[in-house]
Design a protein around this motif. Structure first.
Motif, PDB file in Angstrom:
ATOM      1  N   GLN A 137     108.833  44.671  50.083  1.00  0.00           N
ATOM      2  CA  GLN A 137     108.764  43.973  51.364  1.00  0.00           C
ATOM      3  C   GLN A 137     108.109  42.586  51.172  1.00  0.00           C
ATOM      4  OE1 GLN A 137     107.504  47.570  53.144  1.00  0.00           O
ATOM      5  NE2 GLN A 137     109.693  47.887  54.093  1.00  0.00           N
TER       6      GLN A 137
ATOM      7  N   PRO B   5     114.575  44.378  51.601  1.00  0.00           N
ATOM      8  CA  PRO B   5     114.155  45.422  52.435  1.00  0.00           C
ATOM      9  C   PRO B   5     113.508  46.609  51.430  1.00  0.00           C
ATOM     10  CG  PRO B   5     116.391  45.098  51.971  1.00  0.00           C
ATOM     11  CD  PRO B   5     115.594  43.933  51.453  1.00  0.00           C
TER      12      PRO B   5
ATOM     13  N   GLU C  36     113.840  49.885  50.802  1.00  0.00           N
ATOM     14  CA  GLU C  36     114.778  50.911  50.149  1.00  0.00           C
ATOM     15  C   GLU C  36     116.363  50.333  50.515  1.00  0.00           C
ATOM     16  OE1 GLU C  36     114.551  54.280  53.051  1.00  0.00           O
ATOM     17  OE2 GLU C  36     113.030  54.212  51.523  1.00  0.00           O
TER      18      GLU C  36
ATOM     19  N   VAL D  76     119.559  49.795  51.486  1.00  0.00           N
ATOM     20  CA  VAL D  76     120.099  49.603  53.287  1.00  0.00           C
ATOM     21  C   VAL D  76     121.358  50.378  53.327  1.00  0.00           C
ATOM     22  CG1 VAL D  76     118.917  47.513  53.556  1.00  0.00           C
ATOM     23  CG2 VAL D  76     121.077  47.427  52.857  1.00  0.00           C
ATOM     24  N   GLU D  77     121.360  51.001  54.701  1.00  0.00           N
ATOM     25  CA  GLU D  77     122.570  51.669  55.061  1.00  0.00           C
ATOM     26  C   GLU D  77     123.960  51.059  54.635  1.00  0.00           C
ATOM     27  OE1 GLU D  77     123.363  54.347  57.509  1.00  0.00           O
ATOM     28  OE2 GLU D  77     121.562  55.169  56.678  1.00  0.00           O
ATOM     29  N   ASP D  78     123.995  49.907  55.093  1.00  0.00           N
ATOM     30  CA  ASP D  78     125.449  49.103  54.855  1.00  0.00           C
ATOM     31  C   ASP D  78     125.192  48.343  53.451  1.00  0.00           C
ATOM     32  OD1 ASP D  78     123.479  47.554  55.807  1.00  0.00           O
ATOM     33  OD2 ASP D  78     124.859  46.182  57.220  1.00  0.00           O
ATOM     34  N   TRP D  79     124.616  48.799  52.362  1.00  0.00           N
ATOM     35  CA  TRP D  79     124.605  48.175  51.113  1.00  0.00           C
ATOM     36  C   TRP D  79     125.827  47.282  50.607  1.00  0.00           C
ATOM     37  CZ3 TRP D  79     127.186  49.983  47.209  1.00  0.00           C
ATOM     38  CH2 TRP D  79     127.778  51.353  47.603  1.00  0.00           C
TER      39      TRP D  79
ATOM     40  N   LYS E 127     126.474  44.432  52.766  1.00  0.00           N
ATOM     41  CA  LYS E 127     125.525  43.271  52.473  1.00  0.00           C
ATOM     42  C   LYS E 127     125.548  42.736  51.243  1.00  0.00           C
ATOM     43  CE  LYS E 127     122.235  43.243  55.817  1.00  0.00           C
ATOM     44  NZ  LYS E 127     121.889  44.349  56.463  1.00  0.00           N
TER      45      LYS E 127
ATOM     46  N   THR F 283     118.337  42.157  47.435  1.00  0.00           N
ATOM     47  CA  THR F 283     118.654  41.996  48.721  1.00  0.00           C
ATOM     48  C   THR F 283     119.118  43.211  49.584  1.00  0.00           C
ATOM     49  OG1 THR F 283     119.600  39.978  48.069  1.00  0.00           O
ATOM     50  CG2 THR F 283     120.082  40.464  50.240  1.00  0.00           C
ATOM     51  N   ILE F 284     119.682  44.183  48.657  1.00  0.00           N
ATOM     52  CA  ILE F 284     120.093  45.512  49.452  1.00  0.00           C
ATOM     53  C   ILE F 284     119.175  46.380  49.183  1.00  0.00           C
ATOM     54  CG2 ILE F 284     122.619  45.193  49.245  1.00  0.00           C
ATOM     55  CD1 ILE F 284     122.659  46.894  47.008  1.00  0.00           C
ATOM     56  N   GLY F 285     117.878  46.120  48.744  1.00  0.00           N
ATOM     57  CA  GLY F 285     116.918  47.028  48.383  1.00  0.00           C
ATOM     58  C   GLY F 285     116.420  47.681  47.288  1.00  0.00           C
TER      59      GLY F 285
END
Ligand code: SF4
Ligand code: SF4
Lengths: 243, 513
Positions: free
Chosen positions: B43, B48, B50, B52-55, B58, B178-180
């Protein structure tokens, strides 16, 4: 009928090639290069960069350092291709300029050399473990396409001679919008069809390396960051600095 | 700490041709990867916490952004012809035999997804052109193999189109962040730069104490009050150096070498607590945002202290960022003195002093060292020293030759712009991937073994904090002495005869006898 189909196809495919390739080149040219990343040691000036690029596209300098076999086969293929293409200019120019007349015999040798180079490159894709691993169907297909174009061309020259005068009239006719009949000769039709396929494939395949090499930042940038301030992207430049 | 896997015995592997070709072993290094960053490490860098949902979406969107913003990525993803020229050029492939560590195969991990989503052929004929969807498995491969690349650019030297796998790796890591999904090692360190000011998390107080300790040592050794000034306003030179120089051997010996050279040159200089770090791991993770943020600290320090010149200590990627990127990221530096290179490398500084006859050496002080030099990737292939192309190879060698009697180069295909990475660059200097590091060091270790046997080389000098730290770890595994790695300025420090020093007096006395 044949004439209409091929005439239309050549117009359509040429337009496609010009637009699709043009768009790609436009993208390469306009995409920002945010930072200076020449692979060093690199030339310090624009002139030096031009020379570096010239060496890359004429004698394949980096490839030469990397692997002598790939260099040899690849270079033979590309140089032969260049000569063959020049030789073909005689079908599109009237009168035929003297240099093109003079290279005609070399063009034939180059035809064989081109196919030989391609076959050697192709063999590597089977024989060398590492290259077999990285070769995909499209890599084989492109080689197959190029070899077939070469072989069909050589066939017309040596086995089933085609009415080359009419072929030239056909192409001149295409260029001056004064259509002339295309001889219905199998070898010729195969050759032209494959060339059409190649023109379609060009802007959507790895053949983009041809324009790509000129836009490669590691090769086309000068090593001059201490001499000239480099601003590559608006985004980096607009980040506030302490005054 | 993971050791090199059992079938790889470094002591045996140290013998052989540095560029010996391995047979490919599919999946040899699959699943080898550094620890993932915790939310607290992600962070602060603007990522993000961890996955992300819609990795998937994204990631594709981020790839699109990168394509639009980076010519190199766009051209490189299109241009590879699979010629294979790069396949045997990566030290990680040579060391691990894993075909996905061949540069082109590493690129293909990203290229196949690029083709699927951004090219006509990949959208309509995916299997023909090797286009693939971004699946969880592909994502795992990305994380694994983009962390088995040290962004050393060796492959780009040999590619006919200059395709630089480092750019692909950086893009891959950027998308992952970028996607965690980030690497704990790199991202935690960047966080420390933002909070404390340096990679090691050395607070200003500790830094001050360290420098004072070194000053005492210097005075004891030379009899001279050699200073390591910190945060001195109005000094002429700001020295920005990797924080390893404040911490461990052989880095510290190098720092003392800089101090001696500055002392003898009679210049006023200072270190800065705000910019107590030359390293910039923002580059490793391909995040220009973070790289710029770190770079701006150097500008701020230079402004605050009112210095006229900027000099960088021995660190490879730091010199790349300084030499190639700093002005773009944090310039213009029009407030500095244009009569000096902006920025200048400490080796350039010392070399210049030597050229002008300002430094005196007693080479015999280094007679216990039979030296070779390890060209650090980022200095060799991504920057320059001096006025001529290739000065980055000549200047450090010239300095070494000026300070020692025995110098030998390693095999030509392993030095200069063909140098092999130490195995720990590019953000891989993490103990959790020791296996990758040890195997990746193999070509360099073999080249060193050759000169050790042939020329009796005992020590290898380097100008990069990462190289030095990496070699300190892997040298013993390959059967060398842990202390066989030295700083270039450590050698300078050993041999320099400072005016009025104990050494100068000794020399005069022995001369009179
Ligand atoms: S050398 Fe360049 S073009 Fe050839 S396979 Fe490697 S990346 Fe592709
Ligand atoms: S940049 Fe270096 S580590 Fe990465 S693929 Fe190329 S040679 Fe290997």
């Amino acid at each position: 009928m044949l004439t209409i189909v091929y005439a239309t196809a050549f117009y359509a495919v040429s337009l496609l090639l010009i637009f699709a390739l043009g768009r790609r080149i436009w993208l390469y040219a306009t995409t920002p290069a945010p930072l200076k990343i020449p692979t060093t040691p690199a030339p310090l000036t624009k002139g030096g960069v031009a020379l570096r690029m010239l060496r890359e596209v004429t004698v394949f300098q980096s490839l030469f350092r990397a692997n002598k076999w790939i260099w040899l086969f690849g270079w033979i293929f590309h140089v032969s291709l260049a000569v063959v293409l020049l030789r073909h200019l005689r079908y599109f120019l009237q009168p035929v300029p003297l240099p093109i007349v003079l290279i005609q015999p070399f063009g034939v040798i180059a035809g064989f050399a081109m196919v030989a180079g391609l076959l050697a490159l192709w063999a590597r894709r089977f024989v060398v473990e590492r290259i077999r691993y990285i070769s995909g169907p499209s890599d084989h297909l492109i080689l197959a396409l190029l070899v077939s174009i070469g072989l069909s061309g050589l066939t017309m020259k040596f086995l089933a001679r085609t009415d080359i005068v009419s072929v030239k009239e056909f192409f001149l006719g295409l260029m001056y919008f004064d259509w002339r009949p295309l001889p219905a000769d199998p070898a010729l039709i195969v050759h032209l069809t494959l060339v059409l396929v190649l023109m379609v494939v060009f802007p959507f395949s790895k053949l983009l390396h041809a324009p790509g090499v000129f836009f490669s930042p590691s090769r086309n940038q000068a090593d001059d960051t201490r001499e000239r301030r480099y601003v590559g992207s608006a985004k980096l430049e607009s980040t506030p600095r302490r005054a | 700490m993971a050791e090199a896997s059992s079938d790889f015995d470094p002591k045996e592997k140290v013998h052989g041709d540095p560029i010996e070709l391995p047979h490919i072993q599919c999946g040899a290094m699959a699943g080898t990867m550094p620890f993932k960053a915790a939310p607290g490490h992600m962070q602060p860098l603007g990522f993000p916490g961890e996955l992300v949902e819609d990795w998937h979406d994204k990631a594709i969107a981020r790839l699109g952004e990168l394509l639009d913003g980076n010519k190199a990525l766009r051209v490189y993803l299109d241009s590879c012809v699979k010629c294979g020229a790069c396949t045997d050029k990566c030290h990680y492939f040579l060391g691990t035999s894993d075909p996905k560590n061949m540069p082109v195969a590493r690129q293909d991990l990203l290229r196949k997804v690029y083709r699927r989503h951004f090219t006509f052929a990949g959208k309509y004929f995916p299997s023909l052109v090797g286009a693939e969807d971004l699946t969880k498995e592909v994502l795992d491969d990305w994380y694994s193999y983009f962390h088995q690349c040290s962004e050393c650019r060796r492959c780009s030297v040999f590619c006919p189109y200059g395709i630089d796998t480092a750019e692909i790796t950086m893009a891959g890591r950027d998308i992952l962040d970028t996607i965690g999904v980030g690497s704990k090692y790199t991202n935690e360190i960047i966080g420390k730069v933002f909070t404390v000011g340096n990679n090691l998390g050395l607070p200003p107080k500790a830094l001050k104490a360290t420098l004072e300790g070194l000053e005492e040592e210097l005075e004891e050794e030379t009899g001279l009050p050699i200073k390591l000034p910190l945060d001195v306003k109005g000094a002429d030179i700001l020295l920005v150096t990797p924080s390893a120089d404040f911490f461990a051997s052989p880095h510290m010996e190098g720092l003392m070498g800089y101090a001696k050279v500055f002392h003898e040159a009679g210049v006023s200089w200072t270190l800065s607590t705000h910019a107590a770090e030359a390293a910039n791991f923002g580059m490793f993770i391909g995040s220009t945002e973070n790289m710029q943020k770190i770079s701006l600290r150097i500008r701020d320090a230079a402004k605050d202290l009112g210095v006229k010149r900027l000099v960088f200590g021995e660190c490879g990627h730091a010199w790349r960022v300084a030499y190639s990127f700093l002005d773009t990221l944090a310039g213009p530096f029009d407030f500095l003195d244009p009569n000096y290179p902006i920025p200048q490398h400490i080796v350039e500084f010392t070399y210049d002093m030597i050229q002008r006859g300002k430094l005196r050496f007693d080479k015999s002080k280094n007679d216990a060292f039979r030296l070779t030099f390890h060209d650090s990737c980022n200095v060799a292939r991504a920057s320059r020293m001096g006025d001529e192309p290739g000065g980055q190879f000549e200047l450090p060698r010239a300095v070494l030759r000026a300070v020692c009697n025995y110098y030998f180069d390693m095999a030509p295909e392993t030095i200069r712009d063909q140098t092999f990475c130490c195995g720990g660059g590019g953000g891989l200097l993490s103990d959790d991937i020791m296996d990758v590091r040890v195997k990746g060091a193999m070509p360099r270790m073999r080249a060193l073994k050759d000169v050790a046997e042939e020329n009796g080389v005992t020590h290898m000098a380097a100008i990069c904090a990462i190289c030095k730290a990496q070699f300190s770890k892997v040298l013993p595994q390959y059967g060398f002495d842990r202390e066989a790695i030295v700083s270039v300025h450590q050698m300078v420090s050993n041999a320099i005869i400072l005016t009025g020093s104990v050494q100068a007096k000794e020399l005069e006395e022995s001369g009179h006898e």
